[in-house]
Design a protein around this motif. Sequence first.
Motif, PDB file in Angstrom:
ATOM      1  N   GLY A 212       6.398   0.524-111.178  1.00 25.07           N
ATOM      2  CA  GLY A 212       7.722   0.629-110.573  1.00 25.07           C
ATOM      3  C   GLY A 212       7.865  -0.289-109.381  1.00 25.07           C
ATOM      4  O   GLY A 212       8.904  -0.920-109.175  1.00 25.07           O
ATOM      5  N   TYR A 213       6.788  -0.379-108.606  1.00 27.50           N
ATOM      6  CA  TYR A 213       6.799  -1.230-107.421  1.00 27.50           C
ATOM      7  C   TYR A 213       7.002  -2.682-107.836  1.00 27.50           C
ATOM      8  O   TYR A 213       7.785  -3.420-107.233  1.00 27.50           O
ATOM      9  CB  TYR A 213       5.471  -1.052-106.689  1.00 27.50           C
ATOM     10  CG  TYR A 213       5.335  -1.823-105.394  1.00 27.50           C
ATOM     11  CD1 TYR A 213       6.341  -1.811-104.436  1.00 27.50           C
ATOM     12  CD2 TYR A 213       4.184  -2.545-105.126  1.00 27.50           C
ATOM     13  CE1 TYR A 213       6.197  -2.492-103.245  1.00 27.50           C
ATOM     14  CE2 TYR A 213       4.040  -3.243-103.939  1.00 27.50           C
ATOM     15  CZ  TYR A 213       5.056  -3.209-103.005  1.00 27.50           C
ATOM     16  OH  TYR A 213       4.907  -3.899-101.842  1.00 27.50           O
ATOM     17  N   LEU A 214       6.298  -3.072-108.900  1.00 26.87           N
ATOM     18  CA  LEU A 214       6.397  -4.442-109.394  1.00 26.87           C
ATOM     19  C   LEU A 214       7.815  -4.738-109.881  1.00 26.87           C
ATOM     20  O   LEU A 214       8.354  -5.819-109.630  1.00 26.87           O
ATOM     21  CB  LEU A 214       5.403  -4.626-110.537  1.00 26.87           C
ATOM     22  CG  LEU A 214       4.864  -6.024-110.705  1.00 26.87           C
ATOM     23  CD1 LEU A 214       4.190  -6.489-109.439  1.00 26.87           C
ATOM     24  CD2 LEU A 214       3.874  -6.053-111.856  1.00 26.87           C
ATOM     25  N   ALA A 215       8.425  -3.763-110.569  1.00 23.50           N
ATOM     26  CA  ALA A 215       9.813  -3.938-111.008  1.00 23.50           C
ATOM     27  C   ALA A 215      10.706  -4.121-109.789  1.00 23.50           C
ATOM     28  O   ALA A 215      11.622  -4.955-109.800  1.00 23.50           O
ATOM     29  CB  ALA A 215      10.256  -2.734-111.828  1.00 23.50           C
ATOM     30  N   GLY A 216      10.423  -3.346-108.735  1.00 25.08           N
ATOM     31  CA  GLY A 216      11.187  -3.478-107.495  1.00 25.08           C
ATOM     32  C   GLY A 216      11.004  -4.850-106.872  1.00 25.08           C
ATOM     33  O   GLY A 216      11.960  -5.465-106.387  1.00 25.08           O
ATOM     34  N   LYS A 218      10.296  -7.602-108.428  1.00 24.64           N
ATOM     35  CA  LYS A 218      10.984  -8.584-109.258  1.00 24.64           C
ATOM     36  C   LYS A 218      12.471  -8.605-108.919  1.00 24.64           C
ATOM     37  O   LYS A 218      13.070  -9.667-108.735  1.00 24.64           O
ATOM     38  CB  LYS A 218      10.780  -8.212-110.732  1.00 24.64           C
ATOM     39  CG  LYS A 218      11.061  -9.330-111.684  1.00 24.64           C
ATOM     40  CD  LYS A 218      10.516  -9.004-113.053  1.00 24.64           C
ATOM     41  CE  LYS A 218      11.492  -8.170-113.843  1.00 24.64           C
ATOM     42  NZ  LYS A 218      11.129  -8.061-115.249  1.00 24.64           N
ATOM     43  N   GLN A 219      13.018  -7.403-108.824  1.00 22.29           N
ATOM     44  CA  GLN A 219      14.426  -7.318-108.475  1.00 22.29           C
ATOM     45  C   GLN A 219      14.644  -7.823-107.050  1.00 22.29           C
ATOM     46  O   GLN A 219      15.634  -8.490-106.764  1.00 22.29           O
ATOM     47  CB  GLN A 219      14.898  -5.875-108.598  1.00 22.29           C
ATOM     48  CG  GLN A 219      16.368  -5.793-108.867  1.00 22.29           C
ATOM     49  CD  GLN A 219      16.878  -4.380-108.728  1.00 22.29           C
ATOM     50  OE1 GLN A 219      16.203  -3.494-108.220  1.00 22.29           O
ATOM     51  NE2 GLN A 219      18.085  -4.165-109.167  1.00 22.29           N
ATOM     52  N   PHE A 223      17.219 -10.623-105.715  1.00 22.24           N
ATOM     53  CA  PHE A 223      18.166 -10.391-104.618  1.00 22.24           C
ATOM     54  C   PHE A 223      17.946 -11.387-103.490  1.00 22.24           C
ATOM     55  O   PHE A 223      18.899 -11.852-102.872  1.00 22.24           O
ATOM     56  CB  PHE A 223      18.054  -8.953-104.104  1.00 22.24           C
ATOM     57  CG  PHE A 223      18.906  -7.985-104.878  1.00 22.24           C
ATOM     58  CD1 PHE A 223      18.661  -7.745-106.223  1.00 22.24           C
ATOM     59  CD2 PHE A 223      19.957  -7.329-104.267  1.00 22.24           C
ATOM     60  CE1 PHE A 223      19.444  -6.859-106.939  1.00 22.24           C
ATOM     61  CE2 PHE A 223      20.756  -6.444-104.980  1.00 22.24           C
ATOM     62  CZ  PHE A 223      20.501  -6.211-106.307  1.00 22.24           C
ATOM     63  N   SER A 224      16.685 -11.711-103.191  1.00 21.22           N
ATOM     64  CA  SER A 224      16.400 -12.692-102.143  1.00 21.22           C
ATOM     65  C   SER A 224      17.060 -14.015-102.495  1.00 21.22           C
ATOM     66  O   SER A 224      17.708 -14.655-101.666  1.00 21.22           O
ATOM     67  CB  SER A 224      14.894 -12.948-102.006  1.00 21.22           C
ATOM     68  OG  SER A 224      14.210 -11.778-101.739  1.00 21.22           O
ATOM     69  N   VAL A 272      14.918 -18.436-112.787  1.00 18.54           N
ATOM     70  CA  VAL A 272      14.253 -18.075-114.040  1.00 18.54           C
ATOM     71  C   VAL A 272      12.784 -18.515-114.017  1.00 18.54           C
ATOM     72  O   VAL A 272      11.892 -17.792-114.458  1.00 18.54           O
ATOM     73  CB  VAL A 272      14.984 -18.703-115.251  1.00 18.54           C
ATOM     74  CG1 VAL A 272      14.201 -18.478-116.530  1.00 18.54           C
ATOM     75  CG2 VAL A 272      16.378 -18.130-115.374  1.00 18.54           C
ATOM     76  N   GLY A 273      12.552 -19.727-113.445  1.00 21.63           N
ATOM     77  CA  GLY A 273      11.194 -20.266-113.414  1.00 21.63           C
ATOM     78  C   GLY A 273      10.245 -19.357-112.656  1.00 21.63           C
ATOM     79  O   GLY A 273       9.147 -19.058-113.136  1.00 21.63           O
ATOM     80  N   ILE A 274      10.673 -18.890-111.472  1.00 28.18           N
ATOM     81  CA  ILE A 274       9.782 -18.020-110.684  1.00 28.18           C
ATOM     82  C   ILE A 274       9.541 -16.717-111.419  1.00 28.18           C
ATOM     83  O   ILE A 274       8.426 -16.206-111.470  1.00 28.18           O
ATOM     84  CB  ILE A 274      10.393 -17.755-109.295  1.00 28.18           C
ATOM     85  CG1 ILE A 274      10.584 -19.072-108.579  1.00 28.18           C
ATOM     86  CG2 ILE A 274       9.549 -16.754-108.516  1.00 28.18           C
ATOM     87  CD1 ILE A 274       9.753 -19.326-107.380  1.00 28.18           C
ATOM     88  N   GLU A 275      10.584 -16.191-112.024  1.00 31.73           N
ATOM     89  CA  GLU A 275      10.427 -14.954-112.786  1.00 31.73           C
ATOM     90  C   GLU A 275       9.402 -15.133-113.908  1.00 31.73           C
ATOM     91  O   GLU A 275       8.514 -14.311-114.095  1.00 31.73           O
ATOM     92  CB  GLU A 275      11.795 -14.541-113.344  1.00 31.73           C
ATOM     93  CG  GLU A 275      11.740 -13.861-114.693  1.00 31.73           C
ATOM     94  CD  GLU A 275      12.185 -12.431-114.654  1.00 31.73           C
ATOM     95  OE1 GLU A 275      13.128 -12.158-113.917  1.00 31.73           O
ATOM     96  OE2 GLU A 275      11.586 -11.602-115.362  1.00 31.73           O
TER      97      GLU A 275
END
Lengths: 296, 264
Positions: A212-216, A218-219, A223-224, A272-275
């Motif tokens: 969950g933390y990792l999903a946070g 990523k989001q 947002f940044s 997208v690249g960083i993701e």
Amino acid sequence: MPPPDAGVDTVEPDAVAAGLDALDTPDPGSSRTPVWRRIARTAVPPLVTLVLVIGVWQALWALAFWPEFKLPAPATVGGELWARLTSGEALGFIWTSVHRAVLGFLIGVAIATPIGLVVAKVRFVRAAIGPLLSGLQSLPSVAWVPAAVLWFGVTPTTIYVVLLLGSIPSIANGLVAGIDQIPPILPRAGKVMGAGRLAGARHILLPAALPGYLAGLKQGWAFSWRSLMAAEIIATSPDLGTGLGAYLDNGRFLADMPTVISAIVLILFVGVGIELLVFRPLERVVLAARGLGGAL
Amino acid sequence: MTAILEPETQSTVEHAVRLSGVRKAFGTGARSVVALDGVDLAVEPGEFVCLLGASGCGKTTLLNLVAGLDAVSGGEIELNTARPAVMFQEAALMPWLTASRNVELPLRIAGVKRADRRRRTAELLDLVRLGEVGDKRPHELSGGMRQRVALARALASAVHGAGGGKQALLLMDEPFSALDAITRDVLQAELLRVWRTTGTAVLFVTHDVREAVRLGQRVVLLSSRPGRVVQEWQVDRLSAAGEAKTVDEINGRLREVISSHAAA
């Protein structure tokens, strides 16, 4: 209970147990698919989409519904993009923006993690600032730019403040959600093993909340990046250097549509690249270790 | 096998855990529910006791009280053991740790040195016949294997700190009820073998009369709402026929207890 040497266990229990183990052990991932096929499977569908989008764009342009300054040809935009890339300017824009976003994101993680832990574990704090955190998450960060400009002028501080106000709520909320989703049996198991508050957090709570933390995170990164672009588009000044947002705003100022579209493409490309390069592999490792994430 | 897995040597203490007049109520005032009322029960060192009862008889509540997850409302629980280890209906393994790291976890929390931890973990995994799959993660194991890892982990926790007058005590809350019949059968045999090897006292909660009679030396029947001890049976070393007879007898008594609730 039967005496040790008689009773129900007449059918060679060891053999039965060994047979069960052999049957029950899930197959450890049958023959791995070859690399080229995996690449083809992940890379081909988005490429098809890209080609389709460009095709439709080209067709619309050829039909000349809109004047050239509103809808330039794909080739014109491609030319602009190519010129910026080969001259090295594009790399400069990307570097200016990405180093800000990464730095801001890391500061955001450092601030949001303790906030998330406290909100998740202390009932009073959750009641007090939980709703605020969720509310802030839905507030577009552009809304902070005017305030930040009035407080700090057109300075790097303004940009970082906007970025942090955008990323901290979503990282903290991700951690809270991660902790809330821990199956209650795990902390109980920890407690009967003698784990106190600190050991419980270290050995059970944090590792269990990691997906969950990792999903946070990523989001939070998304947002940044969005907040940074908002800040860069509105708060432009020669002192701040030219990031992707400023490059985009330049295009608007010069009414130069190819520049505008090139900037949008680059912004998308970095996000997208960083993701794909950072978060996707991290997520895959974390989820695979837990037997989750079959779709990744 | 080293000392930690050997049967407990003769001890002067006559019981591992003793409950006297234990009472547990949830909630306060008129709306409170009494789960347990005046439960007296003693488990000898190394004894295998099965707690039997219909749903809602407070079996799990009783285990939670002994495990220290919950506090009594009245009466007294006297523990002559190290921290009791608990095995739940689910394996409750940490999904991010391998089987052997899961078994190691209670020792890590207790601050046992690494080399010592590794050695004991390997011994315990061998004891539950999972020496080969120590590197697998819980999702790569079957339900029965997971429950055996949980057993090894519970033993690591129970046996650590036992000795020097402290007994080991294992609390088991319907640990096999989510498994299929054959696996359950195998695991029951496995549990008996492990129990004989380690000499831990076991308090085993179940709603399955057959299981209780097969595993336990003593079966204790609890009534429901509030839970009280209704009757006890010594079921150690019964012949096959004696076992069947006892199962029938206990079943009959259990039915009586349950049907008494229909009238109320």
